[in-house]
Design an enzyme around this catalytic site. Structure first.
Site, PDB file in Angstrom:
ATOM      1  N   ALA A  49       0.839  -1.205   0.000  1.00 36.01           N
ATOM      2  CA  ALA A  49       0.000   0.000   0.000  1.00 36.01           C
ATOM      3  C   ALA A  49       0.876   1.257   0.000  1.00 36.01           C
ATOM      4  O   ALA A  49       0.596   2.213  -0.724  1.00 36.01           O
ATOM      5  CB  ALA A  49      -0.919  -0.011   1.211  1.00 36.01           C
ATOM      6  N   GLU A  50       1.941   1.202   0.780  1.00 33.58           N
ATOM      7  CA  GLU A  50       2.847   2.365   0.819  1.00 33.58           C
ATOM      8  C   GLU A  50       3.507   2.571  -0.549  1.00 33.58           C
ATOM      9  O   GLU A  50       3.657   3.696  -1.023  1.00 33.58           O
ATOM     10  CB  GLU A  50       3.919   2.177   1.905  1.00 33.58           C
ATOM     11  CG  GLU A  50       3.385   2.396   3.308  1.00 33.58           C
ATOM     12  CD  GLU A  50       4.337   1.871   4.391  1.00 33.58           C
ATOM     13  OE1 GLU A  50       4.503   2.576   5.384  1.00 33.58           O
ATOM     14  OE2 GLU A  50       4.900   0.767   4.232  1.00 33.58           O
ATOM     15  N   ASP A  61       2.282   1.621  -3.455  1.00 32.40           N
ATOM     16  CA  ASP A  61       1.263   2.108  -4.387  1.00 32.40           C
ATOM     17  C   ASP A  61       1.058   3.609  -4.254  1.00 32.40           C
ATOM     18  O   ASP A  61       0.814   4.310  -5.233  1.00 32.40           O
ATOM     19  CB  ASP A  61      -0.081   1.394  -4.152  1.00 32.40           C
ATOM     20  CG  ASP A  61      -0.002  -0.065  -4.570  1.00 32.40           C
ATOM     21  OD1 ASP A  61       0.967  -0.418  -5.274  1.00 32.40           O
ATOM     22  OD2 ASP A  61      -0.888  -0.845  -4.175  1.00 32.40           O
ATOM     23  N   GLU A 101      25.878 -22.716 -10.566  1.00 34.67           N
ATOM     24  CA  GLU A 101      24.625 -21.971 -10.685  1.00 34.67           C
ATOM     25  C   GLU A 101      23.495 -22.915 -11.066  1.00 34.67           C
ATOM     26  O   GLU A 101      23.712 -23.830 -11.855  1.00 34.67           O
ATOM     27  CB  GLU A 101      24.760 -20.907 -11.800  1.00 34.67           C
ATOM     28  CG  GLU A 101      25.958 -20.015 -11.624  1.00 34.67           C
ATOM     29  CD  GLU A 101      26.102 -18.982 -12.753  1.00 34.67           C
ATOM     30  OE1 GLU A 101      25.225 -18.934 -13.648  1.00 34.67           O
ATOM     31  OE2 GLU A 101      27.100 -18.240 -12.714  1.00 34.67           O
ATOM     32  N   LYS A 110      20.622 -24.139 -13.307  1.00 39.50           N
ATOM     33  CA  LYS A 110      20.339 -23.895 -14.713  1.00 39.50           C
ATOM     34  C   LYS A 110      18.835 -23.696 -14.827  1.00 39.50           C
ATOM     35  O   LYS A 110      18.052 -24.634 -14.657  1.00 39.50           O
ATOM     36  CB  LYS A 110      20.798 -25.078 -15.571  1.00 39.50           C
ATOM     37  CG  LYS A 110      20.620 -24.839 -17.044  1.00 39.50           C
ATOM     38  CD  LYS A 110      21.408 -25.864 -17.852  1.00 39.50           C
ATOM     39  CE  LYS A 110      21.408 -25.539 -19.328  1.00 39.50           C
ATOM     40  NZ  LYS A 110      20.105 -25.610 -19.953  1.00 39.50           N
ATOM     41  N   LYS A 157      30.891 -23.017 -13.923  1.00 39.76           N
ATOM     42  CA  LYS A 157      31.731 -22.091 -14.677  1.00 39.76           C
ATOM     43  C   LYS A 157      33.047 -21.870 -13.932  1.00 39.76           C
ATOM     44  O   LYS A 157      33.031 -21.707 -12.703  1.00 39.76           O
ATOM     45  CB  LYS A 157      31.034 -20.724 -14.821  1.00 39.76           C
ATOM     46  CG  LYS A 157      29.690 -20.802 -15.514  1.00 39.76           C
ATOM     47  CD  LYS A 157      28.964 -19.454 -15.508  1.00 39.76           C
ATOM     48  CE  LYS A 157      27.597 -19.607 -16.167  1.00 39.76           C
ATOM     49  NZ  LYS A 157      26.766 -18.413 -16.022  1.00 39.76           N
ATOM     50  N   CYS A 201     -16.881 -40.178 -35.251  1.00 37.22           N
ATOM     51  CA  CYS A 201     -16.588 -39.212 -34.188  1.00 37.22           C
ATOM     52  C   CYS A 201     -17.293 -39.610 -32.891  1.00 37.22           C
ATOM     53  O   CYS A 201     -18.487 -39.902 -32.907  1.00 37.22           O
ATOM     54  CB  CYS A 201     -17.053 -37.831 -34.644  1.00 37.22           C
ATOM     55  SG  CYS A 201     -17.055 -36.618 -33.334  1.00 37.22           S
ATOM     56  N   CYS A 206     -12.806 -34.960 -37.485  1.00 37.17           N
ATOM     57  CA  CYS A 206     -14.225 -35.277 -37.584  1.00 37.17           C
ATOM     58  C   CYS A 206     -14.784 -34.436 -38.720  1.00 37.17           C
ATOM     59  O   CYS A 206     -14.510 -33.242 -38.813  1.00 37.17           O
ATOM     60  CB  CYS A 206     -14.907 -34.920 -36.272  1.00 37.17           C
ATOM     61  SG  CYS A 206     -16.671 -34.659 -36.441  1.00 37.17           S
TER      62      CYS A 206
HETATM   63  S1  IVH Z   1      25.613 -19.487 -19.107  1.00 36.45           S
HETATM   64  C1  IVH Z   1      28.558 -19.384 -22.187  1.00 36.45           C
HETATM   65  N1  IVH Z   1      24.201 -19.772 -16.903  1.00 36.45           N
HETATM   66  O1  IVH Z   1      21.267 -22.522 -20.678  1.00 36.45           O
HETATM   67  C2  IVH Z   1      27.532 -19.421 -21.188  1.00 36.45           C
HETATM   68  N2  IVH Z   1      23.189 -20.367 -18.974  1.00 36.45           N
HETATM   69  O2  IVH Z   1      22.806 -24.075 -23.060  1.00 36.45           O
HETATM   70  C3  IVH Z   1      26.169 -19.557 -21.753  1.00 36.45           C
HETATM   71  N3  IVH Z   1      20.869 -21.134 -18.789  1.00 36.45           N
HETATM   72  O3  IVH Z   1      21.147 -20.492 -23.509  1.00 36.45           O
HETATM   73  C4  IVH Z   1      25.100 -19.493 -20.793  1.00 36.45           C
HETATM   74  N4  IVH Z   1      20.712 -20.921 -16.595  1.00 36.45           N
HETATM   75  O4  IVH Z   1      19.463 -20.093 -21.703  1.00 36.45           O
HETATM   76  C5  IVH Z   1      24.221 -19.910 -18.246  1.00 36.45           C
HETATM   77  N5  IVH Z   1      23.061 -19.963 -14.899  1.00 36.45           N
HETATM   78  C6  IVH Z   1      23.090 -20.088 -16.226  1.00 36.45           C
HETATM   79  C7  IVH Z   1      21.960 -20.548 -16.952  1.00 36.45           C
HETATM   80  C8  IVH Z   1      22.065 -20.686 -18.331  1.00 36.45           C
HETATM   81  C9  IVH Z   1      20.075 -21.261 -17.720  1.00 36.45           C
HETATM   82  C10 IVH Z   1      20.506 -21.464 -20.177  1.00 36.45           C
HETATM   83  C11 IVH Z   1      20.721 -20.347 -21.161  1.00 36.45           C
HETATM   84  C12 IVH Z   1      21.606 -20.862 -22.258  1.00 36.45           C
HETATM   85  C13 IVH Z   1      21.525 -22.335 -22.045  1.00 36.45           C
HETATM   86  C14 IVH Z   1      22.887 -22.916 -22.372  1.00 36.45           C
END
Ligand code: IVH
Length: 673
Positions: free
Chosen positions: A35-36, A38, A115, A117, A292, A410, A428
């Site tokens: 609300a605040e 908004d 990370e 995915k 990575k 049908c 059909c």
């Molecule tokens: S890195 C070179 N990090 O996965 C690095 N991709 O096949 C390229 N994706 O097209 C992407 N989570 O759509 C990266 N934490 C993440 C990700 C991620 C999902 C997807 C992204 C990419 C596909 C790679």
């Protein structure tokens, strides 16, 4: 003119709103109530309404507001958007690490960012001087689509970067997705009004990002996790992946809170197991993890193979599968008569959800799988909702197993089912005689993206057809409150609401009306192209197949479907009755001469001041031109707006005709587009 103090109040409000937006959407840690929030937002809107000269494109009030597009422009990625190599087991991961150590000529332990995915849609966000100037899809990695208008509606995407120290040009990349909870809500709503059901959150996100009308995208409540950068001009970023992400978070981006740095690939395996164990507790779909190399100098040294980096790998989770018995197959009839075999299964739990139905798509799929009724089958939940049969455990086949046969008639109207040689779908032949087709076509007609008759859901449509109160969409408009209030679970008030909703629905747009007719192969996009091309309904309904094929996106098959549809007498009666009932829409752009620029290729570059590039592109296409993304000797004309760069130079080099915005506007004026 606004006074200095008003303009300061507007600035302060924006900063405050951006800050709270960030706390709420990116950090998931709000400090004020809705609300605040908004109240602040409303105050800013009021001030901007009174002082329109103070409105800026990056104001938080401007997330939606652009006119719908007719198509997306192409975007060339300055740096390719790569994909990832997959690891299928732990051995693959050890190989990955071994290759890295060999290349880096080191025996030292390697640090990795792990990370989740995210199973969504990869996008690129480009910021110049801290302002979002472009959002694009990944496309094929080299060329994507310009979806800036839609990206702007995502609240976790900053329109203006927070803090300072960001590079002049900065490209941030990440995954746009729809939270599971939001996805369920969207599908429930769609189901209640007979709208389109998405198979899984990823499809829903992709579909939402590809809406030409950003107001529709805004309704879908997309969100985004950022996971990396592309172009970085004139600025410095930290030298580790994890720190880059922290920095991005400080500039306003949403970063996945479950990202961790670990040492050695063994610890990556631990991370994988933990994520696998908790994947169902997360409000988003995770289909694996991405590992990575954390140090960016190492990443540079390792480099990339053609389309995948050597410094990263995806370790996918196993698909969610279950084994059960196929008890029976039923055949469902769709709006256009398409017959779909649906598998009835012995209920089985897969990934915490009980599954008792699965789609078999069509008879070709049944054949391909070689599945029989009574078979033991492997089912898979693709994404979330609609499970499918992926294979048959033939060793377990019993003697009683029997063939799945396409019925001759049908199940709804007993008309003959036609399965044309070479076509995948059996249909059909009952047309409007078939109650199932009638129900589905009326349900489609009333659905939100079509005529949007509020409160007219599937059950009600079925009741109306079963009680023979209506036979076609036009009959809806002669229903009386008395007839309606006599129905099951329908009081006088609901009957009144429904007649009012029907009355309101008469005020529509031409694309929606065309879409509502339920012509097979004519979805929302094609309906829009038809409306733009013909400008009025009469020209469309009388167009021959050759003319129809001139419409962008309409090929011979679709042209035939449209022409046949309008040719059928039953359809003609329904359409006439609908128009007589008072269905109306604002006039579209008047029909123009579509051939003036036929055979020509135009290129737009730089920014235009009185219309967007997308609008200019749509108008040129309407006049028959092809609009390309790059200049070559075949280009007919290059229109250069403000700050045009390399394309302008190239046009000069090649001696291609060059126009300014004024000349383009004069052309549009002359032809009334
Ligand atoms: S890195 C070179 N990090 O996965 C690095 N991709 O096949 C390229 N994706 O097209 C992407 N989570 O759509 C990266 N934490 C993440 C990700 C991620 C999902 C997807 C992204 C990419 C596909 C790679």
């Amino acid at each position: 003119m606004a006074s200095k103090s008003i303009s300061k109040e507007v600035d302060d409000l924006r900063a405050e709103i951006n800050h709270h937006n960030y706390l709420y959407h990116s950090l998931d840690a709000p400090v004020i109530t809705d609300a605040e929030f908004d109240k602040l937002f409303q105050r800013l809107k009021d001030l901007e309404a009174r002082h329109p000269e103070l409105v800026t494109p990056d104001s938080p009030t401007q997330r939606v507001g652009s006119a719908p597009l007719s198509a997306f422009d192409e975007v060339q990625h300055e740096q390719p958007m790569l994909s990832l190599d997959n690891a299928f087991n732990e051995d693959d991961l050890f190989d990955f690490e071994r290759r890295i150590k060999t290349r880096l000529e080191t025996a030292e332990p390697i640090e990795y960012t792990c990370e989740p995915k995210i199973d969504g849609v990869a996008v690129s966000l480009l910021y110049e001087q801290g302002r979002l100037v472009r959002g694009a899809t990944r496309g094929d990695g080299t060329t994507g689509e310009n979806i800036t208008q839609n990206i702007r509606t995502i609240e976790s995407v900053p329109l203006r970067l927070l803090g300072e120290g960001y590079p002049d040009r900065l490209e941030v990349r990440g995954e746009v997705y729809i939270a599971r909870s939001v996805f369920r809500q969207i599908n429930e709503e769609a189901d209640s009004v007979g709208g389109k059901i998405f198979a899984n959150p990823r499809n829903a996100a992709a579909g939402s990002l590809r809406q030409l009308d950003s107001k529709l995208t805004a309704k879908r409540k997309l969100t985004m996790f950022c996971y990396g950068v592309g172009v970085v001009d004139d600025g410095k970023l930290p030298d580790r992946q994890y720190e880059v992400l922290q920095q991005l978070q400080n500039w306003g981006f949403r970063i996945n809170p479950d990202i961790e740095v670990v040492t050695g690939v063994e610890r990556c395996v631990d991370y994988y197991r933990r994520m696998l164990g908790s994947r169902h507790e997360l409000d988003y779909e995770v289909d694996g993890i991405v590992i990575k190399v954390d140090r960016l100098d190492f990443q540079r040294e390792l480099g990339v193979l053609t389309r995948t980096p050597r410094w990263a790998v995806a370790y996918k989770f196993p698909a969610e599968q279950g084994v059960t018995i196929l008890k029976d197959v039923e055949f469902q009839v769709g709006r256009t008569g398409a017959i779909t075999p649906v598998a009835r299964l012995e209920p089985v739990k897969v990934g915490g959800v009980t599954i008792s139905n699965a789609t078999l798509h069509n008879m070709d799929e049944v054949e391909r799988l070689g599945v029989l009724i009574g078979d033991t089958v492997v089912i898979e939940r693709a994404g979330d909702v609609i499970p499918k049969i992926v294979s048959v455990v033939t060793e377990k086949r019993s003697k009683q197993a029997r063939k799945i046969e396409l019925p001759a008639r049908c199940p709804s109207c007993e008309s003959e089912i036609v399965h044309t040689e070479g076509e995948v779908i059996a249909r059909c032949s009952g047309g409007l005689v078939c109650p199932a087709q009638r129900k589905e076509s009326i349900r489609h007609f009333a659905s939100r993206s079509a005529m949007d008759v509020e409160g007219l859901g599937e059950k009600l449509v079925y009741q109306l057809v079963d009680q023979q109160l209506i036979n076609n969409p036009a009959d809806l408009y002669s229903l009386t409150e008395e007839q309606l209030s006599g129905l099951e679970r329908m009081g006088a008030k609901s009957a009144e609401n429904l007649t009012e909703a029907l009355e309101r629905s008469k005020e529509t747009t031409l694309p929606k009306f065309i879409y509502a007719l339920g012509i097979s192969e004519v979805g929302e996009t094609t309906a829009r192209s038809l409306a733009t091309y013909f400008g009025d309904f009469d020209s469309l309904r009388h167009a021959d197949q050759d003319t129809l094929q001139k419409v962008p996106d309409v090929g011979p098959v679709v042209a035939e479907k449209i022409a046949v549809f309008f040719h059928q007498q039953d359809n003609q009666h329904v359409i006439d009755s609908l128009l007589q009932a008072g269905i109306r829409w604002p006039e579209e752009t008047a029909r123009t001469d579509h051939d003036v620029l036929a055979g020509q290729t135009w290129v737009l570059t730089g920014s235009l001041s009185s219309l967007t590039r997308d609008e200019a592109k749509a108008k040129l296409q309407l006049m028959g031109a092809k609009v390309a993304g790059s200049v070559s000797s075949k280009t007919t004309c290059v229109v250069a707006g403000d700050a045009a760069g390399s394309k302008l130079e190239k046009a000069r080099e090649l001696g291609v005709t060059l126009w300014g915005e004024d000349e383009l506007l004069a052309l549009f004026d002359e032809y009334g587009v």
